[in-house]
Design an enzyme around this catalytic site. Structure first.
Site, PDB file in Angstrom:
ATOM      1  N   ASN A 104       8.148  -5.451  -0.813  1.00 17.57           N
ATOM      2  CA  ASN A 104       8.039  -4.342   0.127  1.00 17.57           C
ATOM      3  C   ASN A 104       6.567  -4.292   0.516  1.00 17.57           C
ATOM      4  O   ASN A 104       5.739  -3.786  -0.241  1.00 17.57           O
ATOM      5  CB  ASN A 104       8.472  -3.009  -0.504  1.00 17.57           C
TER       6      ASN A 104
ATOM      7  N   PRO B  60       0.791  -1.225   0.000  1.00 13.46           N
ATOM      8  CA  PRO B  60       0.000   0.000   0.000  1.00 13.46           C
ATOM      9  C   PRO B  60       0.828   1.282   0.000  1.00 13.46           C
ATOM     10  O   PRO B  60       1.871   1.356   0.660  1.00 13.46           O
ATOM     11  CB  PRO B  60      -0.832  -0.099   1.278  1.00 13.46           C
ATOM     12  N   ASN B  61       0.329   2.222  -0.765  1.00 12.10           N
ATOM     13  CA  ASN B  61       0.877   3.584  -0.874  1.00 12.10           C
ATOM     14  C   ASN B  61       2.166   3.669  -1.681  1.00 12.10           C
ATOM     15  O   ASN B  61       2.629   4.770  -1.974  1.00 12.10           O
ATOM     16  CB  ASN B  61       1.056   4.241   0.513  1.00 12.10           C
TER      17      ASN B  61
ATOM     18  N   TYR C 288      10.904   8.774   1.133  1.00 11.60           N
ATOM     19  CA  TYR C 288      10.836   7.697   0.135  1.00 11.60           C
ATOM     20  C   TYR C 288      11.487   8.049  -1.206  1.00 11.60           C
ATOM     21  O   TYR C 288      11.511   7.222  -2.111  1.00 11.60           O
ATOM     22  CB  TYR C 288       9.368   7.289  -0.084  1.00 11.60           C
TER      23      TYR C 288
ATOM     24  N   ALA D 155       3.014  -0.717   4.831  1.00 12.48           N
ATOM     25  CA  ALA D 155       2.533  -0.763   6.214  1.00 12.48           C
ATOM     26  C   ALA D 155       2.072  -2.159   6.635  1.00 12.48           C
ATOM     27  O   ALA D 155       2.022  -2.466   7.837  1.00 12.48           O
ATOM     28  CB  ALA D 155       1.406   0.243   6.396  1.00 12.48           C
TER      29      ALA D 155
ATOM     30  N   ARG E 229       4.853  10.985  -2.548  1.00  8.50           N
ATOM     31  CA  ARG E 229       4.521  10.870  -1.133  1.00  8.50           C
ATOM     32  C   ARG E 229       5.791  11.001  -0.282  1.00  8.50           C
ATOM     33  O   ARG E 229       6.763  10.274  -0.489  1.00  8.50           O
ATOM     34  CB  ARG E 229       3.910   9.486  -0.948  1.00  8.50           C
TER      35      ARG E 229
ATOM     36  N   GLU F 184      12.998  -9.088   1.660  1.00  7.76           N
ATOM     37  CA  GLU F 184      12.121  -7.992   2.095  1.00  7.76           C
ATOM     38  C   GLU F 184      12.862  -6.666   1.917  1.00  7.76           C
ATOM     39  O   GLU F 184      14.032  -6.561   2.314  1.00  7.76           O
ATOM     40  CB  GLU F 184      11.784  -8.234   3.580  1.00  7.76           C
TER      41      GLU F 184
ATOM     42  N   HIS G  55      12.671  -2.428   2.513  1.00  9.83           N
ATOM     43  CA  HIS G  55      12.065  -1.186   3.008  1.00  9.83           C
ATOM     44  C   HIS G  55      12.926  -0.046   2.498  1.00  9.83           C
ATOM     45  O   HIS G  55      14.155  -0.079   2.678  1.00  9.83           O
ATOM     46  CB  HIS G  55      12.023  -1.145   4.539  1.00  9.83           C
TER      47      HIS G  55
ATOM     48  N   ARG H 281      12.756   4.741  12.802  1.00  9.96           N
ATOM     49  CA  ARG H 281      11.479   5.458  12.708  1.00  9.96           C
ATOM     50  C   ARG H 281      10.600   5.118  13.930  1.00  9.96           C
ATOM     51  O   ARG H 281      11.097   4.658  14.948  1.00  9.96           O
ATOM     52  CB  ARG H 281      10.803   5.115  11.373  1.00  9.96           C
TER      53      ARG H 281
HETATM   54  C1  DHK Z   1       6.974   1.762   3.327  1.00  7.28           C
HETATM   55  C2  DHK Z   1       5.807   2.114   3.914  1.00  7.28           C
HETATM   56  O1  DHK Z   1       4.754   2.458   3.186  1.00  7.28           O
HETATM   57  C3  DHK Z   1       5.684   2.179   5.376  1.00  7.28           C
HETATM   58  O2  DHK Z   1       4.385   1.889   5.813  1.00  7.28           O
HETATM   59  C4  DHK Z   1       6.680   1.281   6.081  1.00  7.28           C
HETATM   60  C5  DHK Z   1       8.123   1.225   4.089  1.00  7.28           C
HETATM   61  C6  DHK Z   1       8.079   1.538   5.558  1.00  7.28           C
HETATM   62  C7  DHK Z   1       9.440   1.547   3.410  1.00  7.28           C
HETATM   63  O3  DHK Z   1      10.351   2.096   4.037  1.00  7.28           O
HETATM   64  O4  DHK Z   1       9.571   1.235   2.223  1.00  7.28           O
HETATM   65  O5  DHK Z   1       6.625   1.511   7.462  1.00  7.28           O
END
Ligand code: DHK
Length: 146
Positions: A75, A11-12, A24, A78, A19, A99, A101, A108
Site C-alpha cells: 500500500n 506514508p501516514n 481508514y 499517497a 487518522r 497493490e 488501498h 475519491r
Molecule cells: C492511503 C493513503 O494514505 C492515501 O494517500 C491514498 C490509500 C489511499 C488507501 O486507501 O489505503 O490516496
C-alpha cells in the site's frame, strides 16, 4: 523454508486507527500486521512487514526484496499517485506484486484515481478496508504456494 512475502506500507499508514477513521478504519497498523502475519503462517508463508513515510526507504526495501522475497504486497499510500521511483523499483522485482488501498480510491478525489503502481501490480484491491491486506495475502498464497 516457507516463502517470504514483503508487506510494505507507505506514508501516514503508521497513523492507521487514528487518522480519518471514517475512511481508514479503527484498526492500527500493528493490529493489521499481526493479523496478516498469523494468516501467513496458516498459509505456509513468512511475512516481513515494514512501513515508512519516506519514498527512498520504500525503494530500498523493494530492492532488498529482490532475490529474498517471493512476492510483495504494497500500500504505497499517497506515493501511489506520484512515485515513478517506486514503480521503477517494482519493475525490477520478478515476483508477484499486489497493490492494496484501504479506501476505494476510485470514488475519491480525481488525483487519487490514478496509481503509477497499478502499471506494475498483478492485482489491485481497493475499498475493502483493512480486510484488503488479508485478501491480498490469500491471493499471494494462491500464486506462490503450489
Ligand atoms: C492511503 C493513503 O494514505 C492515501 O494517500 C491514498 C490509500 C489511499 C488507501 O486507501 O489505503 O490516496
Amino acid at each position: 523454508m516457507p516463502k517470504l512475502v514483503t508487506l510494505l506500507n507507505g506514508p501516514n499508514l503508521n497513523l492507521l486507527g487514528q487518522r480519518q477513521p471514517e475512511i481508514y478504519g479503527r484498526e492500527t497498523l500493528e493490529d493489521v500486521a499481526a493479523k496478516v502475519a498469523d494468516l501467513a503462517e496458516e498459509l505456509g508463508l513468512r511475512l516481513r512487514a515494514l512501513q515508512s513515510n519516506h519514498e527512498g526507504q520504500l525503494v530500498d526495501w523493494i530492492q532488498e526484496a529482490r532475490g529474498q522475497s517471493a512476492g510483495i504486497i504494497i500500500n504505497p499510500g499517497a506515493y501511489s499517485h506520484s512515485s515513478i521511483a517506486i514503480l521503477d523499483a517494482l519493475n525490477s522485482f520478478d515476483g508477484p506484486v499486489l497493490e492494496v488501498h484501504i479506501s476505494n480510491i476510485h470514488k475519491r478525489e480525481a488525483f487519487r484515481q490514478h496509481s503509477y503502481v497499478s502499471l506494475r501490480a498483478d492485482g489491485v484491491i481497493a475499498g475493502f478496508g483493512t480486510d484488503g491486506y488479508t485478501l491480498a495475502l490469500r491471493r499471494m498464497a494462491s500464486l506462490l504456494v503450489k
